[in-house]
Design an enzyme around this catalytic site. Structure first.
Site: not given
Ligand code: AMP
Length: 121
Positions: A31-32, A88, A97, A101, A103
């Protein structure tokens, strides 16, 4: 219907990511914006927008996400100490997103409940 998100771009290597696992149907990457010392996202390559969009045919694929989590836990030494996996869904679930996914958070003791001050009255 699922729209293409940045996770599709990561799958297609159009955006770089720190990939920690890949097989025919799934991908896992760091995760970024990590919320734990070890925070990876485990995704299906099939672009499913939310948990609500999972269909019966996806059962094996969804199970595979958990198998990847268990494998990463073993290889990274978290299997016995413990870790958390969470998915989520939509706004109240904290989804940002729209490509499902899992986590996987590890490397520290997790708190419970998982929400803080964003709880609605
Ligand atoms: P959610 O809020 O459950 O949809 O999680 C989306 C996750 O994607 C968040 O924890 C972000 O930090 C992660 N995220 C967004 N962009 C990127 C990226 N380019 N590479 C890796 N993780 C990302």
């Amino acid at each position: 219907m699922s729209k293409e998100t940045l996770f599709t771009k990561i799958i297609n290597r159009e955006i770089s990511a720190d990939i920690v696992y890949e097989d025919e149907h799934t991908l896992a990457f760091k995760d970024i914006n990590p919320q734990a010392p070890y925070h990876v996202l485990i995704i299906p390559k099939k672009p499913i927008a939310t948990i609500n969009d999972i269909v019966k045919e996806d059962r094996e694929l969804i199970g595979q996400l958990y198998c990847v989590a268990a494998e990463l836990a073993k290889t990274n030494g978290f299997a016995d100490t413990g870790y958390r996996v969470v998915m989520n869904c939509n706004e109240d679930g904290g989804q940002t997103v729209y490509h499902i996914h899992l986590h996987m958070l590890a490397g520290q003791e997790m708190g419970w409940p998982p929400y803080t001050n964003k709880m609605k009255a």
